[in-house]
Scaffold this motif. Structure first.
Motif, short mmCIF file in Angstrom:
data_model
loop_
_atom_site.label_atom_id
_atom_site.label_comp_id
_atom_site.label_asym_id
_atom_site.label_seq_id
_atom_site.Cartn_x
_atom_site.Cartn_y
_atom_site.Cartn_z
N ILE A 19 0.71 -1.14 0.03
CA ILE A 19 -0.20 -0.02 0.04
C ILE A 19 1.00 1.24 0.00
N ALA A 20 0.83 1.99 -1.13
CA ALA A 20 1.57 3.34 -1.13
C ALA A 20 0.51 4.43 -1.27
N ASP A 21 0.95 5.49 -0.78
CA ASP A 21 0.05 6.69 -0.94
C ASP A 21 -0.25 7.23 -2.53
N TRP A 54 -6.17 -15.90 8.40
CA TRP A 54 -7.47 -15.36 9.17
C TRP A 54 -7.03 -14.54 10.40
N ARG A 55 -5.80 -14.75 10.82
CA ARG A 55 -5.68 -13.85 12.18
C ARG A 55 -5.25 -12.42 11.68
N TYR A 56 -4.78 -12.21 10.65
CA TYR A 56 -4.56 -10.62 10.34
C TYR A 56 -5.99 -10.04 9.46
N GLY A 57 -6.97 -10.77 9.22
CA GLY A 57 -8.13 -10.27 8.62
C GLY A 57 -7.88 -10.04 7.01
N GLN A 114 -1.85 -0.18 7.91
CA GLN A 114 -2.42 0.53 6.45
C GLN A 114 -3.61 -0.33 6.02
N ALA A 115 -3.31 -1.78 6.26
CA ALA A 115 -4.34 -2.76 5.54
C ALA A 115 -5.96 -2.37 6.19
N GLU A 126 -11.92 -1.28 0.22
CA GLU A 126 -11.23 -1.79 -0.39
C GLU A 126 -10.74 -3.44 0.05
N GLN A 127 -10.04 -4.28 -0.71
CA GLN A 127 -9.86 -5.46 -0.40
C GLN A 127 -8.36 -5.47 0.08
N VAL A 128 -7.81 -6.34 0.80
CA VAL A 128 -6.27 -6.58 0.87
C VAL A 128 -6.00 -8.05 0.99
#
Length: 562
Positions: A358-360, A423-426, A380-381, A389-391
Motif C-alpha cells: 500500500i503506497a500513498d 485469518w488472524r490478520y483479517g 495500513q491494511a 477496499e480488499q487486501v
C-alpha cells in the motif's frame, strides 16, 4: 501360516466403543505390526521421509473429523522388515447412523512419491528426497527399512447425517497377507460451502499441461482445461483463467470495437460457478488487445467497457479483477495511475488488483491490494479495508524461513499456518503466481529458476501440481494433473479458514448480550486459540497435535451454537 500381528479385531472393538462420541483427535501411531514390519498412521501435517522411524505408541486405527462437503486426509505408512510385493490399499464403505454411508468411491488413495531436492531452498533445510507428488494408487513393492506411504482422503458428502461412520481400510500384499486397519469418521453437524469465502487467485499457465498431455487441437485443450478446472474446484482454489480456450472474439473496424462472447459464455456457464475470482481477460495495462494507432487507447477503453457490461449481465463481474500489472517499481507508479484512470473511464465497477504494498501515490488507483507477505502493514491494511477496499497477500520465491512458504523442503504445517495467518490478520484473499510452471521437468528437477538461470527460486516454487505423465506424451492423453502434498495442504488450510468464518459468523449473529455469555464462551475461546497460534508472521504453531486440537475445538464450538 498366519503372520503374528497385533489383534486387529480386538483393537477395532476397543476403538469402536471409544468412537461413539467426539472425544477429541486420537493419537497417530502403530496400527498393526508383525514379522513383516509395521503399519502406522500419520497426520497430513507432517512430511514423512523414507527413513522416518515408525512411532512406538499404538493407535486405535484412524479417527478423522470432518464437516459435510469436506475432504479429510491422513497418511498410512508401511515400514517392512523384509521385501514385500504387490502392496495394495483397499478402502471400504463406512457405515454410520441409521445405515447412512460414506461410500467407498468417496475414499481416494494416492501413492506418496519423493523428489530429489539436491539443492536446499534455504540454509536451514537439508538436501535429500522429500515427499510431494501424489499419483493415483497402483500396487507397489516395499523394501525393508524404507517407508512406503499412501495418502488417503475421505470426502464427506453434503447433507450426510452427523455422527460416527466406521469401517476398515485393508493393506494387502505378498508377504503380509491382509491387514484391516479400522477407520472412523466423525461427521460434524455443519457443512462447508462449495466455494470458499476466502478469495484465491492461483496462476494456471496451461501451456505446460498442453505440452505434457500433447494437446494440440482446440477440442483436446478444452478437455485438459476441463480436467484442471475440476481439480482446482475440488481443492477450493480459483485459477487466474478458468476460461483458457474460450476466448472473447475481438474485431475492430473503423474504430468500432465488436466482441463475440459465444465461446466465453460457455466458460462462464461451465466454470464460473465453481470459483470466487477470475482475472479479467486482457485488461492488464501492457495488453493493447491488438489495437494499434492513435485510437488504440480509446478502443481499449471500449473493450473493457463492453466486457464489463456483459459480465454484469451475466452476474459475474463482482468475481473479476483487473490484474493491472505485476510488482511495479516506484518509478512505474505514475504509469499505473494513468492506466487505472482508463479503467475507471471504462467502468467504475471494475476492480483493479495490484501486487504491491500500500503506497500513498497509488491510493485511488487500486481496489485489491496484494502485498508480498513481509510488506504487509496491518495498520495500513485496516485503513484501506475500512474504505471498502480488499487486501490480499502472496508469497513466491521469497520470503524464506522463518516465514512459511510453499516450498517442497519446508514443513507441511507451515503452509497450513499461512491460511491461519490470513485469518488472524483479517486478509481477504491469497494470490500465488503459478501452479504448473514446468520450465524443467518437476518430476526430475524440483528447483525452480528464472529463464536466465542465474539464481534459484526454491524447490517447488511455481509448481504445486505435477504433469500427468513423467515426460511429455507423444499422443494425446485426457488426464488432469497429479496432486502434491502441498496442494492438498492448501485445501486443508482453506477449509480451516471456512471453519473459522462459520464460527465467527455464528457468534456475530447472536444478540450482543449473549456473545460473552457462558453459552458462547467455548466459541470465543476457540477463536482466541486460533489467533494465539499465530504469534507473529514468523512465530506460529509448529506442533501438529496443537493445530489439530484447536481445529477440533472450533468444530465443537460451531456445533455448540444453536
Amino acid at each position: 501360516m498366519r503372520n503374528p500381528i497385533i489383534p486387529i479385531a480386538l483393537l477395532f472393538a476397543i476403538w469402536s466403543l471409544g468412537a461413539r462420541a467426539a472425544a477429541g483427535p486420537s493419537p497417530w501411531g502403530v496400527a498393526a505390526a508383525g514379522s513383516w514390519g509395521t503399519i502406522w498412521t500419520s497426520s497430513p501435517l507432517v512430511k514423512r521421509m523414507q527413513d522416518t522411524p515408525a512411532p512406538n505408541n499404538p493407535a486405535k486405527g484412524v479417527r478423522l473429523y470432518a464437516a459435510g462437503n469436506e475432504y479429510e486426509p491422513f497418511q498410512l505408512i508401511l515400514t517392512p522388515k523384509k521385501p514385500l510385493s504387490n502392496i495394495k490399499i483397499v478402502p471400504h464403505t463406512l457405515v454410520g447412523p441409521k445405515s447412512a454411508k460414506i461410500e467407498v468411491w468417496n475414499i481416494t488413495v494416492k501413492n506418496v512419491e519423493y523428489v530429489n531436492c539436491t539443492e536446499p531452498t534455504s540454509e536451514d533445510v537439508k538436501p535429500g528426497l522429500y515427499p510431494d507428488p501424489l499419483p493415483d494408487h497402483t500396487p507397489f513393492p516395499a523394501q525393508p527399512g524404507r517407508n512406503s506411504a499412501v495418502w488417503v482422503t475421505v470426502y464427506v458428502a453434503r447433507n450426510i447425517p452427523a455422527g460416527d461412520y466406521r469401517g476398515t481400510i485393508d493393506v494387502i500384499g505378498g508377504g503380509i497377507g491382509k491387514v484391516a486397519v479400522p477407520l472412523s469418521v466423525h461427521v460434524w453437524n455443519f457443512t462447508l460451502p462449495s466455494v470458499s469465502r476466502l478469495r484465491t487467485a492461483y496462476g494456471n499457465s496451461m501451456s505446460w499441461p498442453f505440452i505434457y498431455n500433447n494437446a494440440t487441437t482446440l477440442e483436446q485443450r478444452r478437455k485438459v482445461v476441463d480436467l484442471y478446472n475440476l481439480n482446482f474446484w475440488k481443492h477450493r482454489v480459483s485459477p487466474y483463467a478458468p476460461y483458457w480456450g474460450y476466448d472473447i472474439g475481438v474485431t475492430a473496424q473503423d474504430g468500432t470495437v465488436k466482441l463475440d462472447f459465444s465461446d466465453f459464455d460457455v466458460a462462464i456457464a461451465k466454470y464460473f460457478p465453481w470459483f470466487n475470482s477470475f482475472k479479467l481477460p486482457r485488461f492488464g495495462m501492457n495488453d493493447n488487445v491488438g489495437f494499434e494507432g492513435g485510437d488504440a487507447e480509446r478502443m481499449k477503453i471500449d473493450y473493457m467497457r463492453l466486457v464489463a457490461e456483459h459480465l454484469v449481465d451475466k452476474g459475474v463481474l463482482n468475481k473479476g479483477y483487473n490484474y493491472i500489472t505485476d510488482e511495479p517499481e516506484e518509478k512505474d507508479y505514475d504509469a499505473v495511475v494513468e492506466a487505472a484512470k482508463l479503467v475507471r473511464m471504462a467502468d467504475q465497477r471494475i476492480k483493479i488488483l495490484l501486487t504491491e504494498h500500500i503506497a500513498d501515490k497509488l491510493i485511488g488507483s487500486v481496489d485489491i491490494w496484494v502485498p508480498i507477505g513481509p510488506e504487509y502493514n496491518e495498520q495500513q491494511a485496516k485503513a484501506r479495508q475500512a474504505k471498502g477496499e480488499q487486501v490480499w497477500w502472496y508469497l513466491c520465491c521469497g520470503p524464506h524461513h522463518p516465514w512459511p512458504n510453499y516450498f517442497i523442503d519446508y514443513p507441511a504445517i507451515d503452509l497450513r499456518m499461512w491460511h491461519w495467518m490470513t485469518w488472524r490478520y483479517g486478509l481477504d484473499g491469497i494470490l500465488y503466481w503459478d501452479t504448473c510452471y514446468w520450465q524443467d521437468n518437476p518430476w526430475q528437477k524440483p528447483m525452480s529458476q528464472p529463464d536466465h538461470r542465474k539464481w534459484n527460486w526454491g524447490n517447488g516454487d511455481g509448481h504445486l501440481l505435477y504433469p500427468a505423465t513423467r515426460t511429455p506424451s507423444k499422443t494425446f492423453i485426457a488426464k488432469g494433473p497429479v496432486d502434491s502434498i502441498r496442494w492438498e495442504t492448501i485445501r486443508d488450510g482453506i477449509e480451516d479458514w471456512d471453519y473459522f468464518r462459520i464460527l465467527k459468523d455464528r457468534i456475530d449473529a447472536a444478540p450482543a448480550s449473549k456473545r460473552n455469555s457462558t453459552e458462547y464462551k467455548p466459541a470465543q475461546d476457540a477463536l482466541a486459540r486460533v489467533n494465539g497460534c499465530i504469534r507473529s508472521f514468523t512465530d506460529y504453531c509448529k506442533d501438529p497435535a496443537e493445530a489439530e486440537s484447536i481445529r477440533f475445538a472450533v468444530a465443537k464450538a460451531i456445533e455448540g451454537i444453536k
